[in-house]
Design an enzyme around this catalytic site. Sequence first.
Site, PDB file in Angstrom:
ATOM      1  N   ARG A   1      43.217  23.917  32.123  1.00 47.61           N
ATOM      2  CA  ARG A   1      42.687  23.177  30.979  1.00 47.61           C
ATOM      3  C   ARG A   1      41.908  24.089  30.029  1.00 47.61           C
ATOM      4  O   ARG A   1      41.356  23.641  29.028  1.00 47.61           O
ATOM      5  CB  ARG A   1      41.801  22.033  31.461  1.00 47.61           C
ATOM      6  CG  ARG A   1      42.640  20.967  32.143  1.00 47.61           C
ATOM      7  CD  ARG A   1      41.884  19.704  32.444  1.00 47.61           C
ATOM      8  NE  ARG A   1      42.837  18.648  32.737  1.00 47.61           N
ATOM      9  CZ  ARG A   1      43.379  18.446  33.938  1.00 47.61           C
ATOM     10  NH1 ARG A   1      43.094  19.243  34.935  1.00 47.61           N
ATOM     11  NH2 ARG A   1      44.238  17.447  34.118  1.00 47.61           N
TER      12      ARG A   1
ATOM     13  N   THR B   1      43.520  33.743  36.507  1.00 50.80           N
ATOM     14  CA  THR B   1      43.239  32.789  37.575  1.00 50.80           C
ATOM     15  C   THR B   1      44.188  33.018  38.750  1.00 50.80           C
ATOM     16  O   THR B   1      44.917  34.014  38.781  1.00 50.80           O
ATOM     17  CB  THR B   1      43.241  31.340  37.010  1.00 50.80           C
ATOM     18  OG1 THR B   1      42.831  30.462  38.052  1.00 50.80           O
ATOM     19  CG2 THR B   1      44.597  30.896  36.484  1.00 50.80           C
TER      20      THR B   1
ATOM     21  N   LYS C   1      43.209  37.109  40.533  1.00 46.70           N
ATOM     22  CA  LYS C   1      41.825  37.572  40.328  1.00 46.70           C
ATOM     23  C   LYS C   1      41.512  38.889  41.060  1.00 46.70           C
ATOM     24  O   LYS C   1      40.801  39.737  40.542  1.00 46.70           O
ATOM     25  CB  LYS C   1      40.826  36.504  40.771  1.00 46.70           C
ATOM     26  CG  LYS C   1      40.762  35.300  39.838  1.00 46.70           C
ATOM     27  CD  LYS C   1      39.674  34.339  40.300  1.00 46.70           C
ATOM     28  CE  LYS C   1      39.619  33.112  39.412  1.00 46.70           C
ATOM     29  NZ  LYS C   1      38.483  32.235  39.727  1.00 46.70           N
TER      30      LYS C   1
ATOM     31  N   ASN D   1      37.827  37.384  36.499  1.00 47.84           N
ATOM     32  CA  ASN D   1      38.450  36.198  35.878  1.00 47.84           C
ATOM     33  C   ASN D   1      38.512  36.289  34.360  1.00 47.84           C
ATOM     34  O   ASN D   1      39.051  35.389  33.711  1.00 47.84           O
ATOM     35  CB  ASN D   1      37.747  34.906  36.326  1.00 47.84           C
ATOM     36  CG  ASN D   1      36.443  34.656  35.576  1.00 47.84           C
ATOM     37  OD1 ASN D   1      35.868  35.560  34.986  1.00 47.84           O
ATOM     38  ND2 ASN D   1      35.970  33.430  35.620  1.00 47.84           N
TER      39      ASN D   1
ATOM     40  N   ASP E   1      32.425  33.087  36.836  1.00 51.23           N
ATOM     41  CA  ASP E   1      32.323  31.855  37.643  1.00 51.23           C
ATOM     42  C   ASP E   1      30.875  31.544  38.032  1.00 51.23           C
ATOM     43  O   ASP E   1      30.421  30.399  37.939  1.00 51.23           O
ATOM     44  CB  ASP E   1      33.178  31.970  38.914  1.00 51.23           C
ATOM     45  CG  ASP E   1      34.669  31.841  38.610  1.00 51.23           C
ATOM     46  OD1 ASP E   1      35.020  31.227  37.585  1.00 51.23           O
ATOM     47  OD2 ASP E   1      35.478  32.377  39.393  1.00 51.23           O
TER      48      ASP E   1
ATOM     49  N   ALA F   1      34.187  28.529  52.187  1.00 54.81           N
ATOM     50  CA  ALA F   1      34.009  29.983  52.270  1.00 54.81           C
ATOM     51  C   ALA F   1      35.169  30.719  51.605  1.00 54.81           C
ATOM     52  O   ALA F   1      35.571  31.794  52.052  1.00 54.81           O
ATOM     53  CB  ALA F   1      33.858  30.404  53.738  1.00 54.81           C
TER      54      ALA F   1
ATOM     55  N   GLY G   1      37.063  31.890  47.594  1.00 58.22           N
ATOM     56  CA  GLY G   1      36.667  32.682  46.439  1.00 58.22           C
ATOM     57  C   GLY G   1      35.567  32.028  45.618  1.00 58.22           C
ATOM     58  O   GLY G   1      34.635  32.688  45.155  1.00 58.22           O
TER      59      GLY G   1
ATOM     60  N   ASN H   1      31.587  26.116  56.944  1.00 57.14           N
ATOM     61  CA  ASN H   1      33.038  26.112  56.730  1.00 57.14           C
ATOM     62  C   ASN H   1      33.772  25.579  57.949  1.00 57.14           C
ATOM     63  O   ASN H   1      33.277  25.637  59.067  1.00 57.14           O
ATOM     64  CB  ASN H   1      33.515  27.544  56.428  1.00 57.14           C
ATOM     65  CG  ASN H   1      34.856  27.550  55.747  1.00 57.14           C
ATOM     66  OD1 ASN H   1      35.115  26.728  54.870  1.00 57.14           O
ATOM     67  ND2 ASN H   1      35.737  28.446  56.155  1.00 57.14           N
TER      68      ASN H   1
ATOM     69  N   LEU I   1      34.924  28.887  61.099  1.00 63.23           N
ATOM     70  CA  LEU I   1      33.628  29.563  61.163  1.00 63.23           C
ATOM     71  C   LEU I   1      33.733  31.047  60.784  1.00 63.23           C
ATOM     72  O   LEU I   1      32.871  31.583  60.097  1.00 63.23           O
ATOM     73  CB  LEU I   1      33.030  29.400  62.571  1.00 63.23           C
ATOM     74  CG  LEU I   1      31.654  30.026  62.778  1.00 63.23           C
ATOM     75  CD1 LEU I   1      30.605  29.393  61.873  1.00 63.23           C
ATOM     76  CD2 LEU I   1      31.216  29.909  64.243  1.00 63.23           C
TER      77      LEU I   1
HETATM   78  P1  ATR Z   1      38.874  28.841  46.611  1.00 57.43           P
HETATM   79  O1  ATR Z   1      39.185  30.269  46.297  1.00 57.43           O
HETATM   80  O2  ATR Z   1      39.170  27.880  45.491  1.00 57.43           O
HETATM   81  O3  ATR Z   1      37.494  28.670  47.119  1.00 57.43           O
HETATM   82  P2  ATR Z   1      40.250  28.854  49.201  1.00 57.43           P
HETATM   83  O4  ATR Z   1      40.027  30.313  49.389  1.00 57.43           O
HETATM   84  O5  ATR Z   1      41.610  28.317  49.487  1.00 57.43           O
HETATM   85  O6  ATR Z   1      39.946  28.391  47.704  1.00 57.43           O
HETATM   86  O7  ATR Z   1      39.167  28.059  50.032  1.00 57.43           O
HETATM   87  C1  ATR Z   1      39.232  26.699  50.210  1.00 57.43           C
HETATM   88  C2  ATR Z   1      38.033  26.212  51.032  1.00 57.43           C
HETATM   89  O8  ATR Z   1      38.217  24.829  51.292  1.00 57.43           O
HETATM   90  C3  ATR Z   1      37.919  26.886  52.392  1.00 57.43           C
HETATM   91  O9  ATR Z   1      36.550  26.989  52.719  1.00 57.43           O
HETATM   92  C4  ATR Z   1      38.637  25.907  53.321  1.00 57.43           C
HETATM   93  O10 ATR Z   1      38.244  25.977  54.662  1.00 57.43           O
HETATM   94  P3  ATR Z   1      38.975  27.017  55.682  1.00 57.43           P
HETATM   95  O11 ATR Z   1      38.398  28.359  55.384  1.00 57.43           O
HETATM   96  O12 ATR Z   1      38.647  26.508  57.025  1.00 57.43           O
HETATM   97  O13 ATR Z   1      40.453  26.928  55.355  1.00 57.43           O
HETATM   98  C5  ATR Z   1      38.166  24.612  52.707  1.00 57.43           C
HETATM   99  N1  ATR Z   1      39.035  23.478  53.052  1.00 57.43           N
HETATM  100  C6  ATR Z   1      40.268  23.197  52.546  1.00 57.43           C
HETATM  101  N2  ATR Z   1      40.755  22.067  53.094  1.00 57.43           N
HETATM  102  C7  ATR Z   1      39.807  21.606  53.958  1.00 57.43           C
HETATM  103  C8  ATR Z   1      39.697  20.468  54.819  1.00 57.43           C
HETATM  104  N3  ATR Z   1      40.677  19.556  54.894  1.00 57.43           N
HETATM  105  N4  ATR Z   1      38.575  20.323  55.559  1.00 57.43           N
HETATM  106  C9  ATR Z   1      37.556  21.226  55.473  1.00 57.43           C
HETATM  107  N5  ATR Z   1      37.603  22.327  54.682  1.00 57.43           N
HETATM  108  C10 ATR Z   1      38.710  22.509  53.933  1.00 57.43           C
END
Ligand code: ATR
Length: 282
Positions: free
Chosen positions: A18, A64, A68, A89, A104, A134, A136, A157, A160
Site C-alpha cells: 500500500r 520489502t 531486505k 528497507n 521500520d 521473533a 524481522g 515466541n 523459543l
Molecule cells: P516478520 O519478518 O514479518 O516478523 P517472520 O519472520 O515470518 O515475519 O515471523 C513471524 C512471527 O510470527 C514469528 O515469531 C512466528 O513464530 P515462529 O518463530 O515460532 O514461527 C510468529 N507466528 C506465526 N504464526 C504463528 C502462530 N500461529 N502462533 C504463534 N506465533 C506465530
Amino acid sequence: MADKNQTFVTGWPITHSRSPLIHNHWLEKHGLSGSYDRLAVKPEEFQRHIDTLPGSHFIGGNVTIPHKETAYDCVDHKEPVAERLQAVNTVWVEQGQVWGTNTDGYGFLANLDDQVPGWDKTSARKKAALVLGAGGASRAIIDALIQRGFEEIIIANRTLGRAVALAEHFGSKCRAIEIEKVSSATTNPSIIINTTAVGMNDDDQPVQLDGFSSDTVVNDIVYTPLWTPLLKQAKLLGMKPVDGLGMLLHQAVPGFEKWYGIRPEVTQELRDILLRDLGELS
Ligand code: ATR
C-alpha cells in the site's frame, strides 16, 4: 526520456503493497513531479536492480520481503540502524552510489509518539516491554525500544530458539520466553507489541491480556484487519490499543524526505485514504 524523479517499492511478490498510496499522495500534496510504483523483482534479479540504480530513472525506493537482507548485502553504504538490523528497507542514490537504511523502528516509535504521547515515560514503573514474535519486524522493534532506553525487553515466541537468538543478539536487557508461558504473573510491561501473524487471518490472539495493568499500551503491527482480536481485547479491558496502520505511514516519512527533499506529514487525510483502501471507512 522518463521522468528522473521515479521511486519504487520492490518485493516478490509485490501486489499487496500500500506504499504507493502514501507516496503518491505526498507527491501530489507537494506538487512534485515523479511517481512511486510497485516493481516486482525476482530474487535472482535483485542485485542487478540495485547495481543499476545509479544512472537509471530511479532516485530510490523501498525494499520489502524477501529482499531486505539482500539489499543490506548489496548497497554501497548503510546508515548505522541498517547495520544493527542487517536489513535495508529504504534505498537512495547519492553521487552515483547506493545508500541504504531501515525505517521500520523509526515508524514504530513515531507512531506511538503520535498516538500515545508520553508512552515511553513510565515514571512509576521500570521501562519494560513485552514483544510477541521473533522475526524481522520484532528485530527492528527491539532495536528501537533499546534506543529509547527500555531497561527490560521480554521476547516471547512460539519457537523459543528464535527468541533466544534475538535476546542473545541484543544483550542483557532482553529475556526470551515461550509465548504460551506469557502471563501477567511473569511480566509487568508498560507496552505489549504483537509482531506475529496471529489474528491476521483468524480470530485468535497471540496472548490473553487479562491481568495486565489497565494502563498498558497494546500495539499490534498487523493492520489487516485494523482491529485485530488482540486490540479488541485490549479495548474491552480498558487498556490503550494502538493499531498497526500508523507504523506503516510513519516508516514512509524518512524515505520520502531522502528522495524528494521534503519531510512529509502523516495526517488524518492520509490515514483516511489508507482506511478507505482497507475497507475500514466508507
Ligand atoms: P516478520 O519478518 O514479518 O516478523 P517472520 O519472520 O515470518 O515475519 O515471523 C513471524 C512471527 O510470527 C514469528 O515469531 C512466528 O513464530 P515462529 O518463530 O515460532 O514461527 C510468529 N507466528 C506465526 N504464526 C504463528 C502462530 N500461529 N502462533 C504463534 N506465533 C506465530
